[in-house]
Design a protein around this motif. Structure first.
Motif, PDB file in Angstrom:
ATOM      1  N   CYS A 189      47.197  35.210  32.428  1.00 25.95           N
ATOM      2  CA  CYS A 189      46.846  35.128  33.837  1.00 25.95           C
ATOM      3  C   CYS A 189      47.802  36.055  34.576  1.00 25.95           C
ATOM      4  O   CYS A 189      49.020  35.886  34.473  1.00 25.95           O
ATOM      5  CB  CYS A 189      46.988  33.684  34.324  1.00 25.95           C
ATOM      6  SG  CYS A 189      46.119  32.507  33.257  1.00 25.95           S
ATOM      7  N   TYR A 190      47.257  37.029  35.295  1.00 31.21           N
ATOM      8  CA  TYR A 190      48.130  38.073  35.823  1.00 31.21           C
ATOM      9  C   TYR A 190      47.767  38.502  37.236  1.00 31.21           C
ATOM     10  O   TYR A 190      46.675  38.255  37.741  1.00 31.21           O
ATOM     11  CB  TYR A 190      48.084  39.300  34.909  1.00 31.21           C
ATOM     12  CG  TYR A 190      46.799  40.095  35.048  1.00 31.21           C
ATOM     13  CD1 TYR A 190      46.754  41.216  35.877  1.00 31.21           C
ATOM     14  CD2 TYR A 190      45.646  39.723  34.376  1.00 31.21           C
ATOM     15  CE1 TYR A 190      45.589  41.946  36.025  1.00 31.21           C
ATOM     16  CE2 TYR A 190      44.473  40.441  34.521  1.00 31.21           C
ATOM     17  CZ  TYR A 190      44.448  41.546  35.340  1.00 31.21           C
ATOM     18  OH  TYR A 190      43.278  42.261  35.499  1.00 31.21           O
ATOM     19  N   TYR A 191      48.710  39.194  37.843  1.00 29.60           N
ATOM     20  CA  TYR A 191      48.544  39.897  39.111  1.00 29.60           C
ATOM     21  C   TYR A 191      49.153  41.276  38.900  1.00 29.60           C
ATOM     22  O   TYR A 191      50.323  41.381  38.502  1.00 29.60           O
ATOM     23  CB  TYR A 191      49.275  39.160  40.239  1.00 29.60           C
ATOM     24  CG  TYR A 191      49.159  39.832  41.584  1.00 29.60           C
ATOM     25  CD1 TYR A 191      48.164  39.450  42.478  1.00 29.60           C
ATOM     26  CD2 TYR A 191      50.033  40.837  41.978  1.00 29.60           C
ATOM     27  CE1 TYR A 191      48.049  40.055  43.723  1.00 29.60           C
ATOM     28  CE2 TYR A 191      49.918  41.449  43.216  1.00 29.60           C
ATOM     29  CZ  TYR A 191      48.928  41.055  44.081  1.00 29.60           C
ATOM     30  OH  TYR A 191      48.814  41.665  45.311  1.00 29.60           O
ATOM     31  N   SER A 192      48.366  42.328  39.142  1.00 31.47           N
ATOM     32  CA  SER A 192      48.873  43.690  38.982  1.00 31.47           C
ATOM     33  C   SER A 192      48.241  44.572  40.051  1.00 31.47           C
ATOM     34  O   SER A 192      47.034  44.762  40.062  1.00 31.47           O
ATOM     35  CB  SER A 192      48.530  44.227  37.585  1.00 31.47           C
ATOM     36  OG  SER A 192      49.061  45.523  37.400  1.00 31.47           O
ATOM     37  N   ARG A 193      49.037  45.088  40.950  1.00 36.91           N
ATOM     38  CA  ARG A 193      48.553  45.946  42.027  1.00 36.91           C
ATOM     39  C   ARG A 193      49.401  47.223  42.068  1.00 36.91           C
ATOM     40  O   ARG A 193      49.963  47.613  41.072  1.00 36.91           O
ATOM     41  CB  ARG A 193      48.617  45.223  43.380  1.00 36.91           C
ATOM     42  CG  ARG A 193      47.668  44.051  43.501  1.00 36.91           C
ATOM     43  CD  ARG A 193      46.202  44.515  43.513  1.00 36.91           C
ATOM     44  NE  ARG A 193      45.278  43.410  43.564  1.00 36.91           N
ATOM     45  CZ  ARG A 193      44.830  42.732  42.518  1.00 36.91           C
ATOM     46  NH1 ARG A 193      45.252  43.002  41.323  1.00 36.91           N
ATOM     47  NH2 ARG A 193      43.955  41.768  42.659  1.00 36.91           N
ATOM     48  N   HIS A 194      49.490  47.803  43.232  1.00 32.06           N
ATOM     49  CA  HIS A 194      50.273  49.016  43.492  1.00 32.06           C
ATOM     50  C   HIS A 194      50.014  50.093  42.447  1.00 32.06           C
ATOM     51  O   HIS A 194      49.097  50.858  42.584  1.00 32.06           O
ATOM     52  CB  HIS A 194      51.764  48.699  43.663  1.00 32.06           C
ATOM     53  CG  HIS A 194      52.025  47.706  44.755  1.00 32.06           C
ATOM     54  ND1 HIS A 194      51.805  47.986  46.079  1.00 32.06           N
ATOM     55  CD2 HIS A 194      52.430  46.421  44.705  1.00 32.06           C
ATOM     56  CE1 HIS A 194      52.064  46.929  46.809  1.00 32.06           C
ATOM     57  NE2 HIS A 194      52.449  45.961  46.013  1.00 32.06           N
ATOM     58  N   HIS A 195      50.769  50.133  41.370  1.00 34.57           N
ATOM     59  CA  HIS A 195      50.611  51.187  40.364  1.00 34.57           C
ATOM     60  C   HIS A 195      50.040  50.674  39.048  1.00 34.57           C
ATOM     61  O   HIS A 195      49.925  51.433  38.101  1.00 34.57           O
ATOM     62  CB  HIS A 195      51.956  51.892  40.133  1.00 34.57           C
ATOM     63  CG  HIS A 195      52.491  52.527  41.372  1.00 34.57           C
ATOM     64  ND1 HIS A 195      51.952  53.666  41.927  1.00 34.57           N
ATOM     65  CD2 HIS A 195      53.487  52.147  42.205  1.00 34.57           C
ATOM     66  CE1 HIS A 195      52.600  53.965  43.030  1.00 34.57           C
ATOM     67  NE2 HIS A 195      53.528  53.057  43.228  1.00 34.57           N
ATOM     68  N   GLY A 196      49.707  49.388  38.974  1.00 32.24           N
ATOM     69  CA  GLY A 196      49.109  48.832  37.755  1.00 32.24           C
ATOM     70  C   GLY A 196      50.078  48.716  36.592  1.00 32.24           C
ATOM     71  O   GLY A 196      49.656  48.657  35.438  1.00 32.24           O
ATOM     72  N   ASN A 197      51.370  48.667  36.877  1.00 36.77           N
ATOM     73  CA  ASN A 197      52.374  48.610  35.808  1.00 36.77           C
ATOM     74  C   ASN A 197      52.167  47.409  34.888  1.00 36.77           C
ATOM     75  O   ASN A 197      52.198  47.538  33.667  1.00 36.77           O
ATOM     76  CB  ASN A 197      53.783  48.530  36.404  1.00 36.77           C
ATOM     77  CG  ASN A 197      54.140  49.743  37.227  1.00 36.77           C
ATOM     78  OD1 ASN A 197      53.817  50.860  36.874  1.00 36.77           O
ATOM     79  ND2 ASN A 197      54.797  49.517  38.348  1.00 36.77           N
ATOM     80  N   THR A 198      51.981  46.238  35.473  1.00 36.38           N
ATOM     81  CA  THR A 198      51.849  45.020  34.675  1.00 36.38           C
ATOM     82  C   THR A 198      50.596  45.084  33.816  1.00 36.38           C
ATOM     83  O   THR A 198      50.627  44.718  32.634  1.00 36.38           O
ATOM     84  CB  THR A 198      51.849  43.779  35.590  1.00 36.38           C
ATOM     85  OG1 THR A 198      53.073  43.784  36.340  1.00 36.38           O
ATOM     86  CG2 THR A 198      51.755  42.500  34.798  1.00 36.38           C
ATOM     87  N   LEU A 199      49.498  45.559  34.372  1.00 38.52           N
ATOM     88  CA  LEU A 199      48.258  45.666  33.603  1.00 38.52           C
ATOM     89  C   LEU A 199      48.423  46.631  32.432  1.00 38.52           C
ATOM     90  O   LEU A 199      47.910  46.374  31.338  1.00 38.52           O
ATOM     91  CB  LEU A 199      47.103  46.098  34.512  1.00 38.52           C
ATOM     92  CG  LEU A 199      45.726  46.119  33.850  1.00 38.52           C
ATOM     93  CD1 LEU A 199      45.380  44.769  33.221  1.00 38.52           C
ATOM     94  CD2 LEU A 199      44.669  46.536  34.857  1.00 38.52           C
ATOM     95  N   LYS A 200      49.148  47.732  32.618  1.00 34.98           N
ATOM     96  CA  LYS A 200      49.401  48.671  31.512  1.00 34.98           C
ATOM     97  C   LYS A 200      50.114  47.964  30.364  1.00 34.98           C
ATOM     98  O   LYS A 200      49.780  48.155  29.194  1.00 34.98           O
ATOM     99  CB  LYS A 200      50.248  49.858  31.984  1.00 34.98           C
ATOM    100  CG  LYS A 200      49.524  50.820  32.881  1.00 34.98           C
ATOM    101  CD  LYS A 200      50.474  51.882  33.421  1.00 34.98           C
ATOM    102  CE  LYS A 200      49.828  52.671  34.528  1.00 34.98           C
ATOM    103  NZ  LYS A 200      50.769  53.524  35.244  1.00 34.98           N
TER     104      LYS A 200
ATOM    105  N   ALA B 178      51.733  36.787  33.951  1.00 37.63           N
ATOM    106  CA  ALA B 178      52.303  38.119  34.134  1.00 37.63           C
ATOM    107  C   ALA B 178      52.197  38.563  35.581  1.00 37.63           C
ATOM    108  O   ALA B 178      51.209  38.273  36.261  1.00 37.63           O
ATOM    109  CB  ALA B 178      51.584  39.114  33.231  1.00 37.63           C
ATOM    110  N   SER B 179      53.217  39.304  36.014  1.00 39.23           N
ATOM    111  CA  SER B 179      53.267  39.773  37.394  1.00 39.23           C
ATOM    112  C   SER B 179      54.314  40.870  37.514  1.00 39.23           C
ATOM    113  O   SER B 179      55.223  40.955  36.695  1.00 39.23           O
ATOM    114  CB  SER B 179      53.656  38.594  38.302  1.00 39.23           C
ATOM    115  OG  SER B 179      53.923  39.003  39.617  1.00 39.23           O
TER     116      SER B 179
END
Length: 155
Positions: free
Chosen positions: A6-17, A50-51
């Motif tokens: 379960c995640y939150y990833s915005r701005h530059h997508g670092n967490t999603l990467k 993740a965040s």
């Protein structure tokens, strides 16, 4: 064993990467906590949260999602990216896990490109992160989580 993150990833997508790199090391269902979707975490053998670090801690939507949705006793792990400093990292998440008697299997963090607030004036910090070494470390971390889960099942 089926895993949800379960995640939150915005701005530059670092967490999603980072999460996508982990998914290369094993099957992970990614759940964006900002999307209206009913997620039954009870169906998973393990749950990650993740965040990016916002104001020195996990993004509030992830914390609230965990507070509402995390089942009792579910093994968990935490992943976060940060520009300048880790802050308190996953402290709030660890407290929720403890309240729900959830074993914590580990915590992974790495730098992530950050242009928030005053960092924008200098072109950002942690440029180039997460880099390939960070992503390799993330894959290794997730394999270690999987091994811990397998060992728990065998004992």
């Amino acid at each position: 064993m089926k895993t949800a993150v379960c995640y939150y990833s915005r701005h530059h997508g670092n967490t999603l990467k980072v999460l996508q790199a982990m998914a290369d090391a094993g099957e992970i269902d990614l759940i964006d906590v900002t999307k209206p979707k009913t997620a039954s975490l009870a169906d998973y053998g393990c749950v990650g949260f993740a965040s990016g670090i916002y104001g020195f801690e996990f993004q509030k939507a992830v914390v609230e999602f965990a507070r509402r949705q995390l089942p009792q006793g579910k093994p968990v792990f935490f992943v976060y990216t940060y520009g300048g400093a880790k802050g308190t990292g996953a402290k709030a998440m660890a407290e929720i896990a403890a309240q729900k008697n959830c074993p914590v299997l580990g915590e992974f963090s790495c730098k992530g490109f950050d242009t928030f607030g005053p960092f924008k004036l200098v072109g950002g910090i942690a440029k180039g992160h997460p880099d390939e070494q960070d992503l390799s470390n993330a894959r290794r971390f997730y394999r270690d989580v999987q091994n811990k889960l397998e060992n728990e099942v065998q004992t």
